[in-house]
Design a protein around this motif. Structure first.
Motif, PDB file in Angstrom:
ATOM      1  N   VAL A  52       0.839  -1.200   0.000  1.00  0.00           N
ATOM      2  CA  VAL A  52       0.000   0.000   0.000  1.00  0.00           C
ATOM      3  C   VAL A  52       0.873   1.250   0.000  1.00  0.00           C
ATOM      4  CG1 VAL A  52      -1.666   1.279   1.400  1.00  0.00           C
ATOM      5  CG2 VAL A  52      -1.927  -1.179   1.100  1.00  0.00           C
ATOM      6  N   GLY A 112       2.353   6.524  -0.926  1.00  0.00           N
ATOM      7  CA  GLY A 112       1.314   5.607  -1.386  1.00  0.00           C
ATOM      8  C   GLY A 112       1.644   5.045  -2.757  1.00  0.00           C
ATOM      9  N   THR A 113       1.241   3.805  -2.973  1.00  0.00           N
ATOM     10  CA  THR A 113       1.489   3.119  -4.242  1.00  0.00           C
ATOM     11  C   THR A 113       0.934   3.908  -5.428  1.00  0.00           C
ATOM     12  OG1 THR A 113       1.645   0.926  -3.262  1.00  0.00           O
ATOM     13  CG2 THR A 113       0.787   1.034  -5.515  1.00  0.00           C
ATOM     14  N   PHE A 114      -0.228   4.575  -5.243  1.00  0.00           N
ATOM     15  CA  PHE A 114      -0.827   5.308  -6.366  1.00  0.00           C
ATOM     16  C   PHE A 114      -0.197   6.675  -6.592  1.00  0.00           C
ATOM     17  CE2 PHE A 114      -4.640   2.601  -5.090  1.00  0.00           C
ATOM     18  CZ  PHE A 114      -4.296   1.592  -5.966  1.00  0.00           C
ATOM     19  N   ALA A 115       0.771   7.049  -5.747  1.00  0.00           N
ATOM     20  CA  ALA A 115       1.548   8.259  -5.980  1.00  0.00           C
ATOM     21  C   ALA A 115       2.903   7.923  -6.607  1.00  0.00           C
ATOM     22  CB  ALA A 115       1.725   9.033  -4.672  1.00  0.00           C
ATOM     23  N   LEU A 116       3.050   6.687  -7.053  1.00  0.00           N
ATOM     24  CA  LEU A 116       4.270   6.208  -7.707  1.00  0.00           C
ATOM     25  C   LEU A 116       3.899   5.494  -8.997  1.00  0.00           C
ATOM     26  CD1 LEU A 116       5.971   4.495  -4.622  1.00  0.00           C
ATOM     27  CD2 LEU A 116       6.831   6.527  -5.796  1.00  0.00           C
ATOM     28  N   ARG A 117       4.852   5.444  -9.937  1.00  0.00           N
ATOM     29  CA  ARG A 117       4.650   4.613 -11.137  1.00  0.00           C
ATOM     30  C   ARG A 117       5.449   3.308 -11.018  1.00  0.00           C
ATOM     31  NH1 ARG A 117       1.988   7.754 -15.491  1.00  0.00           N
ATOM     32  NH2 ARG A 117       2.536   6.120 -16.972  1.00  0.00           N
ATOM     33  N   ARG A 162       2.168  -2.793  -7.614  1.00  0.00           N
ATOM     34  CA  ARG A 162       0.839  -2.196  -7.461  1.00  0.00           C
ATOM     35  C   ARG A 162      -0.198  -3.319  -7.487  1.00  0.00           C
ATOM     36  NH1 ARG A 162       2.222   2.194  -9.649  1.00  0.00           N
ATOM     37  NH2 ARG A 162       0.115   3.023  -9.827  1.00  0.00           N
ATOM     38  N   TRP A 169      -6.940   0.018  -0.153  1.00  0.00           N
ATOM     39  CA  TRP A 169      -6.218   0.762  -1.182  1.00  0.00           C
ATOM     40  C   TRP A 169      -6.362   2.270  -1.055  1.00  0.00           C
ATOM     41  CZ3 TRP A 169      -2.592  -2.088  -2.595  1.00  0.00           C
ATOM     42  CH2 TRP A 169      -2.772  -3.457  -2.724  1.00  0.00           C
ATOM     43  N   ALA A 220      -5.450   3.962   1.414  1.00  0.00           N
ATOM     44  CA  ALA A 220      -4.191   4.434   2.011  1.00  0.00           C
ATOM     45  C   ALA A 220      -3.086   4.569   0.960  1.00  0.00           C
ATOM     46  CB  ALA A 220      -3.745   3.491   3.121  1.00  0.00           C
ATOM     47  N   ALA A 221      -3.247   3.924  -0.172  1.00  0.00           N
ATOM     48  CA  ALA A 221      -2.244   3.993  -1.243  1.00  0.00           C
ATOM     49  C   ALA A 221      -2.304   5.318  -1.999  1.00  0.00           C
ATOM     50  CB  ALA A 221      -2.426   2.814  -2.204  1.00  0.00           C
ATOM     51  N   LEU A 222      -3.247   6.196  -1.609  1.00  0.00           N
ATOM     52  CA  LEU A 222      -3.340   7.526  -2.228  1.00  0.00           C
ATOM     53  C   LEU A 222      -2.382   8.533  -1.601  1.00  0.00           C
ATOM     54  CD1 LEU A 222      -7.218   7.868  -2.600  1.00  0.00           C
ATOM     55  CD2 LEU A 222      -5.541   7.666  -4.449  1.00  0.00           C
ATOM     56  N   ASP A 223      -1.802   8.185  -0.463  1.00  0.00           N
ATOM     57  CA  ASP A 223      -0.966   9.163   0.241  1.00  0.00           C
ATOM     58  C   ASP A 223       0.156   9.679  -0.645  1.00  0.00           C
ATOM     59  OD1 ASP A 223      -2.636   8.743   2.352  1.00  0.00           O
ATOM     60  OD2 ASP A 223      -1.191   7.647   3.584  1.00  0.00           O
ATOM     61  N   ILE A 268      -0.521  11.603  -3.383  1.00  0.00           N
ATOM     62  CA  ILE A 268      -1.069  11.935  -4.707  1.00  0.00           C
ATOM     63  C   ILE A 268      -1.346  13.434  -4.836  1.00  0.00           C
ATOM     64  CG2 ILE A 268      -3.524  11.536  -4.121  1.00  0.00           C
ATOM     65  CD1 ILE A 268      -1.772  10.471  -7.410  1.00  0.00           C
ATOM     66  N   PHE A 312       0.560  15.890  -7.187  1.00  0.00           N
ATOM     67  CA  PHE A 312       0.514  15.829  -8.654  1.00  0.00           C
ATOM     68  C   PHE A 312      -0.699  16.558  -9.216  1.00  0.00           C
ATOM     69  CE2 PHE A 312       2.949  12.223  -7.161  1.00  0.00           C
ATOM     70  CZ  PHE A 312       4.086  12.302  -7.953  1.00  0.00           C
ATOM     71  N   LEU A 316      -4.289   3.597 -10.767  1.00  0.00           N
ATOM     72  CA  LEU A 316      -4.076   5.046 -10.859  1.00  0.00           C
ATOM     73  C   LEU A 316      -2.579   5.278 -10.841  1.00  0.00           C
ATOM     74  CD1 LEU A 316      -5.340   8.007 -10.559  1.00  0.00           C
ATOM     75  CD2 LEU A 316      -4.825   7.740  -8.129  1.00  0.00           C
ATOM     76  N   PRO A 350       0.359   8.467 -11.184  1.00  0.00           N
ATOM     77  CA  PRO A 350       0.580   9.905 -11.342  1.00  0.00           C
ATOM     78  C   PRO A 350       1.312  10.209 -12.638  1.00  0.00           C
ATOM     79  CG  PRO A 350       2.182   8.998  -9.821  1.00  0.00           C
ATOM     80  CD  PRO A 350       1.224   7.881 -10.138  1.00  0.00           C
ATOM     81  N   ALA A 364      10.257   9.900  -9.190  1.00  0.00           N
ATOM     82  CA  ALA A 364       9.441   9.724 -10.400  1.00  0.00           C
ATOM     83  C   ALA A 364       9.025   8.283 -10.598  1.00  0.00           C
ATOM     84  CB  ALA A 364      10.206  10.214 -11.619  1.00  0.00           C
TER      85      ALA A 364
END
Lengths: 160, 160
Positions: A89, A101-106, A110, B62, B64-67, B69, B72, B145, B147, B159
């Motif tokens: 996560v 957070g995973t969704f703030a990374l590429r 995931r 998931w 929490a995986a937004l932390d 975001i 961006f 998702l 970024p 990045a």
């Protein structure tokens, strides 16, 4: 993450979750990516459209679904990062970085490890498409290809 | 295609293939898209970043995986077009248009019906992310998702 793209240890601050082996939808691989990158360590952080020639190899019957792609200059490629774990996560990209957070990374790690690269279309060779801009390991399974239609309109090929 | 997004009839020149019900990889839905579009007919051809506010709702764990975001401005959203058929190699977008290959279109009808929209991030509300630029039906399952890191570098968020 080791040189194969795996990331087997948990670093300080990273948060792992229990992910049940649920299947909400089934992907069917349609081909594979051919790149000069044998290991994760060889891969660029992000593909470059002035990078080396790579190939998208389409299995039958999907090679015929390429007809008309020649009209476009760029495309979005989706591929399946089959070596990546799916249960983090938050992630720390280096030993000392603050986890995010995973969704703030590429990162490849995931819940659904789908990679996305915007590539430059160089030429078609039958069932192979030569492109630039991939960043994945050689042999990565191919999931989808979508032409980039925002900036170019091709005659006879409606945008959607 | 009817107003629900289905495309049940074959038009002249379209080519259907037999697709075995294989599962090469399993997707796990992580939430859903909330849009003002109730039917396929309501959906815009392509999402616009000056379009209406939409929401991405993330299921636990998931959310929490937004932390992170918030740093961006744009992101790529992947979602599963669960009403689309998967067996057309060539498609005709209107009754009279010349059929073109599935990979030369951004149609929802494709072997792996994953939708992709580049959205503008408006704000986070806990487990919900308010965005602009989605083009899918309300309730569409969310898959990933990512970024957009090409044009913006956020402090403390590497990045990749």
């Amino acid at each position: 993450m080791d040189e194969t793209g795996r990331h087997d240890t948990i670093r300080p601050g990273e948060r792992q979750v229990h992910v049940p082996p649920r299947c909400d939808a089934a992907l069917r691989f349609i081909g594979r990516c051919r790149t000069p990158f044998a290991t994760r360590a060889d891969c660029p952080r992000q593909g470059r459209q002035d990078g080396p020639d790579c190939a998208l190899e389409f299995d039958p019957p999907w090679d015929a679904a390429l007809d008309g792609i020649e009209a476009f200059e760029h495309a979005d490629v989706l591929y399946w990062l089959d070596r990546a774990r799916r249960d983090l996560v938050t992630q720390s990209k280096g030993g000392t970085a603050v986890p995010v957070g995973t969704f703030a990374l590429r990162s490849p790690v995931r819940p659904n490890p789908i990679g996305l690269s915007r590539v430059r279309l160089i030429r078609r060779e039958g069932a192979r498409l030569i492109v630039r801009g991939l960043d994945c390991i050689d042999g990565t399974p191919l999931v989808d290809l979508k032409p980039e239609t925002c900036h170019h309109s091709a005659p006879g090929t409606p945008a959607r």
